[in-house]
Design an enzyme around this catalytic site. Sequence first.
Site, PDB file in Angstrom:
ATOM      1  N   HIS A   1       0.843  -1.202   0.000  1.00  0.00           N
ATOM      2  CA  HIS A   1       0.000   0.000   0.000  1.00  0.00           C
ATOM      3  C   HIS A   1       0.880   1.254   0.000  1.00  0.00           C
ATOM      4  O   HIS A   1       2.066   1.193   0.300  1.00  0.00           O
ATOM      5  CB  HIS A   1      -0.907   0.040   1.231  1.00  0.00           C
ATOM      6  CG  HIS A   1      -2.131  -0.808   1.088  1.00  0.00           C
ATOM      7  ND1 HIS A   1      -2.143  -2.138   1.439  1.00  0.00           N
ATOM      8  CD2 HIS A   1      -3.375  -0.527   0.611  1.00  0.00           C
ATOM      9  CE1 HIS A   1      -3.346  -2.638   1.191  1.00  0.00           C
ATOM     10  NE2 HIS A   1      -4.112  -1.689   0.683  1.00  0.00           N
TER      11      HIS A   1
ATOM     12  N   LYS B   1      -0.519   4.869   4.556  1.00  0.00           N
ATOM     13  CA  LYS B   1      -1.384   3.912   5.287  1.00  0.00           C
ATOM     14  C   LYS B   1      -0.844   3.687   6.695  1.00  0.00           C
ATOM     15  O   LYS B   1       0.347   3.465   6.881  1.00  0.00           O
ATOM     16  CB  LYS B   1      -1.470   2.582   4.515  1.00  0.00           C
ATOM     17  CG  LYS B   1      -2.452   1.618   5.148  1.00  0.00           C
ATOM     18  CD  LYS B   1      -2.880   0.527   4.198  1.00  0.00           C
ATOM     19  CE  LYS B   1      -3.843  -0.433   4.845  1.00  0.00           C
ATOM     20  NZ  LYS B   1      -5.111   0.195   5.240  1.00  0.00           N
TER      21      LYS B   1
HETATM   22  P1  NAD Z   1      -7.506   9.484   4.927  1.00  0.00           P
HETATM   23  O1  NAD Z   1      -6.630   9.748   6.121  1.00  0.00           O
HETATM   24  O2  NAD Z   1      -7.149  10.112   3.623  1.00  0.00           O
HETATM   25  O3  NAD Z   1      -9.022   9.907   5.276  1.00  0.00           O
HETATM   26  C1  NAD Z   1      -9.637   9.771   6.517  1.00  0.00           C
HETATM   27  C2  NAD Z   1     -10.403  11.069   6.771  1.00  0.00           C
HETATM   28  O4  NAD Z   1     -11.211  10.936   7.940  1.00  0.00           O
HETATM   29  C3  NAD Z   1      -9.452  12.257   7.021  1.00  0.00           C
HETATM   30  O5  NAD Z   1      -9.791  13.310   6.123  1.00  0.00           O
HETATM   31  C4  NAD Z   1      -9.724  12.614   8.465  1.00  0.00           C
HETATM   32  O6  NAD Z   1      -9.565  13.999   8.752  1.00  0.00           O
HETATM   33  C5  NAD Z   1     -11.179  12.186   8.595  1.00  0.00           C
HETATM   34  N1  NAD Z   1     -11.628  12.077   9.986  1.00  0.00           N
HETATM   35  C6  NAD Z   1     -10.929  11.670  11.081  1.00  0.00           C
HETATM   36  N2  NAD Z   1     -11.692  11.788  12.182  1.00  0.00           N
HETATM   37  C7  NAD Z   1     -12.902  12.265  11.789  1.00  0.00           C
HETATM   38  C8  NAD Z   1     -14.109  12.599  12.479  1.00  0.00           C
HETATM   39  N3  NAD Z   1     -14.234  12.455  13.810  1.00  0.00           N
HETATM   40  N4  NAD Z   1     -15.162  13.055  11.748  1.00  0.00           N
HETATM   41  C9  NAD Z   1     -15.065  13.212  10.412  1.00  0.00           C
HETATM   42  N5  NAD Z   1     -13.929  12.929   9.705  1.00  0.00           N
HETATM   43  C10 NAD Z   1     -12.873  12.457  10.399  1.00  0.00           C
HETATM   44  O7  NAD Z   1      -7.568   7.902   4.801  1.00  0.00           O
HETATM   45  P2  NAD Z   1      -8.159   7.033   3.591  1.00  0.00           P
HETATM   46  O8  NAD Z   1      -7.039   6.548   2.741  1.00  0.00           O
HETATM   47  O9  NAD Z   1      -9.319   7.736   2.971  1.00  0.00           O
HETATM   48  O10 NAD Z   1      -8.672   5.754   4.401  1.00  0.00           O
HETATM   49  C11 NAD Z   1      -9.632   5.863   5.440  1.00  0.00           C
HETATM   50  C12 NAD Z   1      -9.911   4.482   6.008  1.00  0.00           C
HETATM   51  O11 NAD Z   1     -10.545   3.667   5.012  1.00  0.00           O
HETATM   52  C13 NAD Z   1      -8.668   3.702   6.441  1.00  0.00           C
HETATM   53  O12 NAD Z   1      -8.984   2.940   7.578  1.00  0.00           O
HETATM   54  C14 NAD Z   1      -8.386   2.795   5.254  1.00  0.00           C
HETATM   55  O13 NAD Z   1      -7.660   1.645   5.574  1.00  0.00           O
HETATM   56  C15 NAD Z   1      -9.794   2.462   4.833  1.00  0.00           C
HETATM   57  N6  NAD Z   1      -9.972   2.007   3.454  1.00  0.00           N
HETATM   58  C16 NAD Z   1     -10.875   1.017   3.270  1.00  0.00           C
HETATM   59  C17 NAD Z   1     -11.153   0.573   1.986  1.00  0.00           C
HETATM   60  C18 NAD Z   1     -12.229  -0.472   1.818  1.00  0.00           C
HETATM   61  O14 NAD Z   1     -12.554  -0.844   0.672  1.00  0.00           O
HETATM   62  N7  NAD Z   1     -12.842  -0.942   2.903  1.00  0.00           N
HETATM   63  C19 NAD Z   1     -10.507   1.129   0.883  1.00  0.00           C
HETATM   64  C20 NAD Z   1      -9.592   2.164   1.120  1.00  0.00           C
HETATM   65  C21 NAD Z   1      -9.339   2.609   2.409  1.00  0.00           C
END
Ligand code: NAD
Length: 266
Positions: free
Chosen positions: A154, A158
Amino acid sequence: MHKVIIVGASGRMGRMLVRAVAESEHAKLVAATEREGSTLLGVDAGELAGVQTLGVAIHSSIPEGLDADVIIDFTTPKATLAHAKLAAQRGIQMVIGTTGLDKNELQTLSAILAASATVKASNFSVGVTLALQLIEQAAAVLEADYDAEIIEAHHRHKVDAPSGTALSMGEALATGRQVALDDVAVYSREGIVGARESGSIGFSVVRGGDIVGKHQVLFAGLGESLEIQHTATDRMTFARGALRAALWVGDQEAGLYDMRDVLGLN
Ligand code: NAD
């Protein structure tokens, strides 16, 4: 028309989710949130996502009394637990993509959402969902004599490891072999670790650059090996899958579902 809330709307996945909702004829964005203190509060979620202006400004909380069907949450474990409490109180369903929740957090989440219909998946892509099925099948046929290793890569940002998807693949492997993953997983190797224990499931993690997500399951036998590999090249695949889940969950009874249920594979 499904009324959707995207939390973490300025995140890598949040922006993709806003785009997926904007592109859908069956969903409408009714609120978008970000963490308190974000510099992007007040910005239009559609503009930030690079689609048209949607008239939905990013707030630090979900407005009281808002009429909504589902929250799509790809944020952090702590934030997801807080969103789940609110969703349960207000009778809003949830689609959860956040990974990295520990055992206690997973238990708490299940308890909070016990009376709701929820879809939670470590990977919302159709390809990975199908791969989980194939891995379980392969593991049932290729017994412990085929050494099983899960290798994932990744992007450099991450924060959790191994990835939620790699862990789901480990669970699928363990289910196929009728063992408990906790009993056979080897998450790291360093130094003189001795020969490989038969039946163990090994994990290897790569972090770098802008790799969207790559997962490989290797069954290494004597004289042959089999690999099941998935490569994600665009995060929109996760966002479209999550939206598909959000449209599907509306008709379901209370329970915790995964993407296999959404695709009718369970
Ligand atoms: P990222 O850090 O770019 O985004 C997360 C966002 O959540 C940030 O903008 C952060 O400020 C926000 N956030 C944190 N606390 C918050 C709150 N209390 N209220 C509102 N917003 C809040 O990360 P990302 O790459 O977008 O990934 C996010 C999550 O999704 C990770 O856990 C990742 O592993 C997961 N993910 C899952 C899949 C899937 O298919 N299930 C795919 C990609 C990523």
